[in-house]
Design an enzyme around this catalytic site. Structure first.
Site, mmCIF file in Angstrom:
data_model
loop_
_atom_site.group_PDB
_atom_site.id
_atom_site.type_symbol
_atom_site.label_atom_id
_atom_site.label_comp_id
_atom_site.label_asym_id
_atom_site.label_seq_id
_atom_site.Cartn_x
_atom_site.Cartn_y
_atom_site.Cartn_z
ATOM 1 N N CYS A 4 0.708 -1.393 -0.042
ATOM 2 C CA CYS A 4 0.030 -0.061 -0.005
ATOM 3 C C CYS A 4 0.975 1.250 -0.081
ATOM 4 O O CYS A 4 1.740 1.425 0.738
ATOM 5 C CB CYS A 4 -0.873 0.100 1.325
ATOM 6 S SG CYS A 4 -1.504 1.589 1.589
ATOM 7 N N CYS A 7 1.057 3.036 3.293
ATOM 8 C CA CYS A 7 1.791 2.130 4.339
ATOM 9 C C CYS A 7 3.223 2.464 3.940
ATOM 10 O O CYS A 7 4.086 2.514 4.994
ATOM 11 C CB CYS A 7 1.437 0.771 4.368
ATOM 12 S SG CYS A 7 0.022 0.419 5.120
ATOM 13 N N HIS A 46 -2.373 0.556 8.865
ATOM 14 C CA HIS A 46 -3.347 0.376 7.759
ATOM 15 C C HIS A 46 -4.986 0.076 8.058
ATOM 16 O O HIS A 46 -5.392 -0.707 8.830
ATOM 17 C CB HIS A 46 -3.040 -0.712 6.721
ATOM 18 C CG HIS A 46 -3.826 -0.870 5.419
ATOM 19 N ND1 HIS A 46 -3.565 -0.169 4.610
ATOM 20 C CD2 HIS A 46 -4.933 -1.447 5.084
ATOM 21 C CE1 HIS A 46 -4.424 -0.165 3.430
ATOM 22 N NE2 HIS A 46 -5.245 -0.898 3.804
ATOM 23 N N HIS A 97 -6.098 3.433 1.402
ATOM 24 C CA HIS A 97 -5.551 3.789 2.834
ATOM 25 C C HIS A 97 -6.266 4.715 3.534
ATOM 26 O O HIS A 97 -5.995 6.058 2.599
ATOM 27 C CB HIS A 97 -4.004 3.869 2.762
ATOM 28 C CG HIS A 97 -3.517 3.972 4.379
ATOM 29 N ND1 HIS A 97 -2.689 2.985 4.671
ATOM 30 C CD2 HIS A 97 -3.670 4.810 5.424
ATOM 31 C CE1 HIS A 97 -2.066 3.444 5.911
ATOM 32 N NE2 HIS A 97 -2.782 4.387 6.251
ATOM 33 N N HIS A 99 -7.579 8.296 4.665
ATOM 34 C CA HIS A 99 -6.836 9.545 4.772
ATOM 35 C C HIS A 99 -7.801 10.654 4.879
ATOM 36 O O HIS A 99 -8.859 10.482 3.958
ATOM 37 C CB HIS A 99 -5.753 9.779 3.633
ATOM 38 C CG HIS A 99 -6.376 9.642 2.286
ATOM 39 N ND1 HIS A 99 -6.558 8.467 1.803
ATOM 40 C CD2 HIS A 99 -6.770 10.493 1.331
ATOM 41 C CE1 HIS A 99 -7.023 8.417 0.443
ATOM 42 N NE2 HIS A 99 -7.275 9.862 0.339
#
Ligand code: 5GP
Ligand code: ZN
Length: 116
Positions: A4, A7, A46, A97, A99
């Site tokens: 990811c 990540c 994550h 992911h 955000h």
């Protein structure tokens, strides 16, 4: 989710212009800014999106929002900002992911969305 992209940024494997970091969250400038201030804030652990969060994620989500004003002011948005959290297919989330976008700057950011 070791491949990811966020990540990998959190682990320091991909460079990013970090503007805030603690043990739980990381904030860095968006690579393709839409406004003079455009910061992404992520949990270091994550989490895919707001569509997949559980009660266990409540503290880190609270921290992300609680730090938003401090980050915005420090980056040059002293009089408010907008938070965007694109989620899933309908929200047209590109990076899987979780955000938030903090967008702002010296001037108002513009209309929220085109009205129906
Ligand atoms: P989303 O549509 O998922 O809410 O937005 C993802 C955001 O991540 C976009 O605004 C995009 O410019 C940003 N982004 C994608 N890849 C990278 C990257 O490698 N580094 C940084 N700093 N931002 C990225
Ligand atoms: Zn991730």
């Amino acid at each position: 989710m070791s491949d990811c992209i966020f990540c990998r940024i959190a682990r320091g494997e991909i460079p990013a212009k970090k503007v805030y970091e603690d043990e739980d969250i990381l904030a860095f400038n968006d690579i393709n800014p839409a406004r003079p201030v455009h910061v992404l804030v992520i949990p270091k652990r994550h989490i895919t999106s707001l569509a997949t969060v559980t009660e266990a994620d409540t503290p880190v989500l609270g921290k992300i929002l609680t730090k938003a004003n401090e980050i915005a002011v420090a980056q040059g948005s002293p009089d408010g900002f907008r938070v965007i959290a694109n989620t899933g297919r309908i929200g047209q989330q590109e990076v899987q992911h979780l955000h938030i976008h903090i967008v702002g700057g010296p001037d108002p950011v513009g209309p929220m969305l085109k009205r129906i």
